[in-house]
Design a protein around this motif. Structure first.
Motif, PDB file in Angstrom:
ATOM      1  N   TYR A  80      14.725   3.722  10.566  1.00 34.26           N
ATOM      2  CA  TYR A  80      13.662   3.226   9.701  1.00 34.26           C
ATOM      3  C   TYR A  80      12.333   3.857  10.090  1.00 34.26           C
ATOM      4  O   TYR A  80      12.157   4.328  11.207  1.00 34.26           O
ATOM      5  N   GLU A  81      11.397   3.822   9.150  1.00 36.54           N
ATOM      6  CA  GLU A  81      10.014   4.183   9.409  1.00 36.54           C
ATOM      7  C   GLU A  81       9.155   3.014   8.980  1.00 36.54           C
ATOM      8  O   GLU A  81       9.376   2.445   7.908  1.00 36.54           O
ATOM      9  N   PRO A  82       8.178   2.634   9.799  1.00 37.01           N
ATOM     10  CA  PRO A  82       7.266   1.579   9.349  1.00 37.01           C
ATOM     11  C   PRO A  82       6.345   2.130   8.257  1.00 37.01           C
ATOM     12  O   PRO A  82       6.120   3.342   8.182  1.00 37.01           O
ATOM     13  N   ILE A  83       5.839   1.250   7.412  1.00 32.14           N
ATOM     14  CA  ILE A  83       4.888   1.694   6.396  1.00 32.14           C
ATOM     15  C   ILE A  83       3.644   2.230   7.082  1.00 32.14           C
ATOM     16  O   ILE A  83       3.380   1.924   8.245  1.00 32.14           O
ATOM     17  N   SER A  84       2.881   3.037   6.386  1.00 31.66           N
ATOM     18  CA  SER A  84       1.760   3.755   6.995  1.00 31.66           C
ATOM     19  C   SER A  84       0.748   2.830   7.662  1.00 31.66           C
ATOM     20  O   SER A  84       0.207   3.168   8.706  1.00 31.66           O
ATOM     21  N   GLU A  85       0.489   1.656   7.099  1.00 31.26           N
ATOM     22  CA  GLU A  85      -0.518   0.788   7.714  1.00 31.26           C
ATOM     23  C   GLU A  85      -0.065   0.196   9.048  1.00 31.26           C
ATOM     24  O   GLU A  85      -0.873  -0.267   9.830  1.00 31.26           O
ATOM     25  N   LEU A  86       1.234   0.257   9.336  1.00 31.75           N
ATOM     26  CA  LEU A  86       1.743  -0.241  10.615  1.00 31.75           C
ATOM     27  C   LEU A  86       2.094   0.877  11.590  1.00 31.75           C
ATOM     28  O   LEU A  86       2.306   0.619  12.764  1.00 31.75           O
ATOM     29  N   LYS A  87       2.142   2.108  11.102  1.00 28.36           N
ATOM     30  CA  LYS A  87       2.664   3.224  11.889  1.00 28.36           C
ATOM     31  C   LYS A  87       1.988   3.430  13.236  1.00 28.36           C
ATOM     32  O   LYS A  87       2.644   3.664  14.234  1.00 28.36           O
ATOM     33  N   ASN A  88       0.701   3.350  13.272  1.00 30.65           N
ATOM     34  CA  ASN A  88      -0.029   3.686  14.503  1.00 30.65           C
ATOM     35  C   ASN A  88      -0.599   2.472  15.212  1.00 30.65           C
ATOM     36  O   ASN A  88      -1.509   2.586  16.004  1.00 30.65           O
ATOM     37  N   LEU A  89      -0.040   1.316  14.953  1.00 25.90           N
ATOM     38  CA  LEU A  89      -0.545   0.086  15.548  1.00 25.90           C
ATOM     39  C   LEU A  89      -0.491   0.112  17.075  1.00 25.90           C
ATOM     40  O   LEU A  89      -1.321  -0.477  17.739  1.00 25.90           O
ATOM     41  N   PHE A  90       0.467   0.830  17.634  1.00 27.05           N
ATOM     42  CA  PHE A  90       0.603   0.854  19.090  1.00 27.05           C
ATOM     43  C   PHE A  90      -0.052   2.068  19.736  1.00 27.05           C
ATOM     44  O   PHE A  90       0.173   2.337  20.903  1.00 27.05           O
ATOM     45  N   GLN A  91      -0.868   2.790  18.992  1.00 28.97           N
ATOM     46  CA  GLN A  91      -1.656   3.854  19.604  1.00 28.97           C
ATOM     47  C   GLN A  91      -2.759   3.187  20.422  1.00 28.97           C
ATOM     48  O   GLN A  91      -3.129   2.050  20.177  1.00 28.97           O
ATOM     49  N   LYS A  92      -3.309   3.917  21.376  1.00 32.07           N
ATOM     50  CA  LYS A  92      -4.325   3.338  22.252  1.00 32.07           C
ATOM     51  C   LYS A  92      -5.574   2.984  21.458  1.00 32.07           C
ATOM     52  O   LYS A  92      -6.191   3.824  20.834  1.00 32.07           O
ATOM     53  N   SER A  93      -5.907   1.713  21.484  1.00 31.90           N
ATOM     54  CA  SER A  93      -7.108   1.202  20.849  1.00 31.90           C
ATOM     55  C   SER A  93      -7.343  -0.193  21.401  1.00 31.90           C
ATOM     56  O   SER A  93      -6.425  -1.001  21.462  1.00 31.90           O
ATOM     57  N   GLN A 108      -4.907  -6.639  -1.182  1.00 27.01           N
ATOM     58  CA  GLN A 108      -4.752  -5.387  -0.449  1.00 27.01           C
ATOM     59  C   GLN A 108      -5.057  -5.656   1.016  1.00 27.01           C
ATOM     60  O   GLN A 108      -6.114  -6.174   1.354  1.00 27.01           O
ATOM     61  N   ILE A 109      -4.106  -5.314   1.875  1.00 23.96           N
ATOM     62  CA  ILE A 109      -4.245  -5.551   3.309  1.00 23.96           C
ATOM     63  C   ILE A 109      -4.449  -4.221   3.997  1.00 23.96           C
ATOM     64  O   ILE A 109      -3.705  -3.274   3.771  1.00 23.96           O
ATOM     65  N   THR A 110      -5.464  -4.171   4.855  1.00 23.65           N
ATOM     66  CA  THR A 110      -5.745  -2.962   5.616  1.00 23.65           C
ATOM     67  C   THR A 110      -5.815  -3.332   7.095  1.00 23.65           C
ATOM     68  O   THR A 110      -6.437  -4.320   7.457  1.00 23.65           O
ATOM     69  N   ILE A 111      -5.162  -2.528   7.918  1.00 19.79           N
ATOM     70  CA  ILE A 111      -5.199  -2.726   9.366  1.00 19.79           C
ATOM     71  C   ILE A 111      -6.045  -1.623   9.965  1.00 19.79           C
ATOM     72  O   ILE A 111      -5.853  -0.448   9.662  1.00 19.79           O
ATOM     73  N   GLN A 112      -6.998  -2.009  10.822  1.00 18.47           N
ATOM     74  CA  GLN A 112      -7.835  -1.045  11.513  1.00 18.47           C
ATOM     75  C   GLN A 112      -7.475  -1.033  12.998  1.00 18.47           C
ATOM     76  O   GLN A 112      -7.197  -2.070  13.557  1.00 18.47           O
ATOM     77  N   GLY A 113      -7.515   0.138  13.578  1.00 15.21           N
ATOM     78  CA  GLY A 113      -7.201   0.279  14.988  1.00 15.21           C
ATOM     79  C   GLY A 113      -6.242   1.428  15.175  1.00 15.21           C
ATOM     80  O   GLY A 113      -5.546   1.813  14.244  1.00 15.21           O
ATOM     81  N   GLY A 114      -6.218   1.992  16.345  1.00 19.30           N
ATOM     82  CA  GLY A 114      -5.376   3.158  16.547  1.00 19.30           C
ATOM     83  C   GLY A 114      -5.844   4.276  15.637  1.00 19.30           C
ATOM     84  O   GLY A 114      -7.025   4.484  15.453  1.00 19.30           O
ATOM     85  N   LYS A 115      -4.934   4.991  15.060  1.00 22.17           N
ATOM     86  CA  LYS A 115      -5.247   6.093  14.166  1.00 22.17           C
ATOM     87  C   LYS A 115      -4.647   5.815  12.796  1.00 22.17           C
ATOM     88  O   LYS A 115      -3.782   6.530  12.340  1.00 22.17           O
ATOM     89  N   ILE A 116      -5.084   4.756  12.169  1.00 20.62           N
ATOM     90  CA  ILE A 116      -4.541   4.389  10.866  1.00 20.62           C
ATOM     91  C   ILE A 116      -4.976   5.423   9.833  1.00 20.62           C
ATOM     92  O   ILE A 116      -6.121   5.804   9.766  1.00 20.62           O
ATOM     93  N   LYS A 117      -4.039   5.872   9.048  1.00 22.12           N
ATOM     94  CA  LYS A 117      -4.332   6.884   8.013  1.00 22.12           C
ATOM     95  C   LYS A 117      -4.864   6.220   6.779  1.00 22.12           C
ATOM     96  O   LYS A 117      -4.490   5.186   6.381  1.00 22.12           O
TER      97      LYS A 117
END
Length: 117
Positions: A80-93, A108-117
């Motif tokens: 599986y691949e997580p959707i783009s808004e969850l993809k980089n949640l575990f990057q350093k931030s 519309q839900i947006t997650i900020q942090g890491g390197k969210i595209k």
């Protein structure tokens, strides 16, 4: 407090998923490979089952539901691949956040942090 788990708990609640889905998604995102994929095999399910205290069958059901609801994109059997808004949640931030914008037609839900595209 694990801020990422707290964010995922809120995120899943907004998306209408059961509370038990957030810890599972949290564990799956932690094992995302460098190419952004999650390989879910029997050993991983048993390991996660022990960590979050749900059955392997429940894990299968929740992964299927997340795939149906397009939180996880099924690439192949057990992959599986997580959707783009969850993809980089575990990057350093140090700081992560979530915003929700409501309109008459959708939210519309947006997650900020890491390197969210």
């Amino acid at each position: 407090m694990d801020t990422r788990l707290a964010l995922l708990t809120d995120y899943m609640q907004v998306k209408g998923f059961p509370k038990s889905t957030a810890p599972l998604l949290h564990e799956l995102l932690k094992v995302t490979s460098g190419d952004g994929r999650i390989v879910v095999n029997a050993a991983l399910k048993r390991e996660i089952s022990g960590k979050i205290q749900i059955s392997v069958g429940s894990i299968d059901n929740l992964i299927s539901k997340m795939s149906e609801e397009r939180l996880l994109i099924r690439v192949d059997r057990g992959m599986y691949e997580p959707i783009s808004e969850l993809k980089n949640l575990f990057q350093k931030s140090n700081i992560i956040g979530m915003s929700i914008i409501y309109s008459d037609d959708e939210k519309q839900i947006t997650i900020q942090g890491g390197k969210i595209k």
